[in-house]
Design a protein around this motif. Structure first.
Motif, short mmCIF file in Angstrom:
data_model
loop_
_atom_site.label_atom_id
_atom_site.label_comp_id
_atom_site.label_asym_id
_atom_site.label_seq_id
_atom_site.Cartn_x
_atom_site.Cartn_y
_atom_site.Cartn_z
N LYS A 26 0.76 -1.19 -0.10
CA LYS A 26 -0.05 0.17 0.01
C LYS A 26 1.06 1.19 0.01
N LEU A 27 0.63 2.23 -0.85
CA LEU A 27 1.23 3.45 -0.75
C LEU A 27 0.92 4.34 0.14
N ALA A 28 1.88 5.04 0.88
CA ALA A 28 1.88 5.65 2.07
C ALA A 28 1.21 7.19 1.64
N ASN A 29 0.36 7.76 2.42
CA ASN A 29 0.03 9.33 2.17
C ASN A 29 1.22 9.84 2.33
N LEU A 30 1.15 11.25 1.53
CA LEU A 30 2.26 12.15 1.88
C LEU A 30 2.24 12.77 3.18
N ASP A 31 3.74 12.89 3.57
CA ASP A 31 3.71 13.13 5.17
C ASP A 31 4.48 14.75 4.99
N PHE A 32 3.66 15.54 5.30
CA PHE A 32 3.99 16.92 5.27
C PHE A 32 5.03 17.38 6.72
N THR A 33 4.95 16.11 7.68
CA THR A 33 5.49 16.65 8.97
C THR A 33 6.90 17.23 8.78
N GLY A 34 7.36 18.39 9.40
CA GLY A 34 8.53 18.94 9.38
C GLY A 34 8.92 19.22 7.95
N ASN A 35 8.19 19.60 7.07
CA ASN A 35 8.39 19.81 5.89
C ASN A 35 8.46 21.57 5.74
N GLU A 36 9.46 21.95 5.20
CA GLU A 36 9.52 23.45 5.34
C GLU A 36 8.57 24.33 4.77
N PHE A 37 7.91 23.79 3.54
CA PHE A 37 6.84 24.08 2.74
C PHE A 37 5.39 23.78 3.14
N ALA A 38 5.08 23.09 4.09
CA ALA A 38 4.07 22.61 4.58
C ALA A 38 2.92 23.56 4.55
N ASN A 39 3.25 24.78 4.87
CA ASN A 39 2.14 25.88 4.89
C ASN A 39 1.97 26.56 3.76
N MET A 71 12.90 24.89 -20.75
CA MET A 71 13.71 23.80 -20.61
C MET A 71 14.27 23.76 -19.31
N CYS A 72 13.56 23.85 -18.43
CA CYS A 72 13.90 23.59 -16.83
C CYS A 72 12.92 22.84 -16.05
N GLU A 73 13.48 21.83 -15.21
CA GLU A 73 12.36 21.17 -14.65
C GLU A 73 12.96 21.04 -12.97
N HIS A 74 12.28 21.21 -12.15
CA HIS A 74 12.81 20.69 -10.82
C HIS A 74 11.94 19.36 -10.53
N ILE A 75 12.55 18.52 -9.74
CA ILE A 75 11.97 17.31 -9.16
C ILE A 75 11.82 17.17 -7.66
N PHE A 76 10.76 16.50 -7.35
CA PHE A 76 10.53 16.19 -5.77
C PHE A 76 10.39 14.56 -5.83
N VAL A 77 11.01 14.07 -4.80
CA VAL A 77 10.90 12.57 -4.60
C VAL A 77 10.23 12.37 -3.20
N ILE A 78 9.42 11.49 -3.27
CA ILE A 78 8.33 11.08 -2.34
C ILE A 78 8.65 9.49 -2.23
N ASP A 79 8.76 9.13 -0.79
CA ASP A 79 9.09 7.63 -0.50
C ASP A 79 7.56 7.27 -0.26
N ARG A 80 7.27 6.10 -1.04
CA ARG A 80 5.95 5.68 -0.88
C ARG A 80 5.47 4.69 0.01
N ILE A 81 6.71 4.36 0.73
CA ILE A 81 6.36 3.48 2.01
C ILE A 81 6.23 4.25 3.28
N SER A 82 6.88 5.52 3.40
CA SER A 82 6.81 6.21 4.62
C SER A 82 5.85 7.58 4.30
N GLY A 83 6.00 7.95 3.16
CA GLY A 83 5.22 9.19 2.83
C GLY A 83 6.07 10.46 2.83
N LYS A 84 7.44 10.42 3.40
CA LYS A 84 8.39 11.49 3.24
C LYS A 84 8.63 12.10 1.96
N ILE A 85 8.46 13.13 1.95
CA ILE A 85 8.77 13.99 0.77
C ILE A 85 10.10 14.84 0.84
#
Length: 149
Positions: A26-39, A71-85
């Protein structure tokens, strides 16, 4: 077609070099805990819109792209076991600017190729050098990327 700016690309690495098993739980929900952009509503909405994206990288991660201009892209990586961003992804070298020109990666490999839009064909053996940059190979360490080539 001007082939004078084509450069051969050789590497001792390929996706199979860093093969990993793909998580099927099962894929974990995104976890915004401690994320600097959570707000930041736009940030949260952007990532939440991609919450249903399945595993597309490194065995149990989801990579999400965000444009940072032409011609520019940023990426975000999400751990689908823990939900960590992971939002402070390090794919830049000194004076490299921000973002890359495309990314190539696979669900069953921990390798990522940045600037993949430079490749001329799907064989990944030749790229265009008109923008004075080249494809770059990175390995995911579980926390960030380490440049290999």
């Amino acid at each position: 077609l001007d082939t004078t700016k084509w450069v051969k690309f050789k590497s001792q690495y390929n996706f199979e070099t860093f093969n990993t098993e793909v998580y099927t739980g099962k894929l974990a929900n995104l976890d915004f805990t401690g994320n600097e952009f959570a707000n930041d509503k736009d940030y949260v909405d952007f990532l939440m819109a991609s919450n249903d994206t399945g595993i597309n990288f490194g065995g149990h991660y989801t990579i999400i792209h965000k444009s940072c201009g032409c011609m520019c892209e940023h990426i975000f990586v999400i751990d689908r076991i823990s939900g960590k961003i992971f939002n402070n992804i390090n794919l830049t070298m000194t004076n490299d600017g921000d973002g890359k020109w495309g990314y190539l990666y696979k669900p069953d490999s921990k390798m990522l190729i940045a600037n993949s839009n430079l490749f001329i064909t799907d064989s990944l053996n030749c790229y265009t050098a008109v923008w004075k940059t080249m494809p770059e190979l990175y390995l995911w360490t579980g926390k960030n990327f380490k440049r290999m080539q």
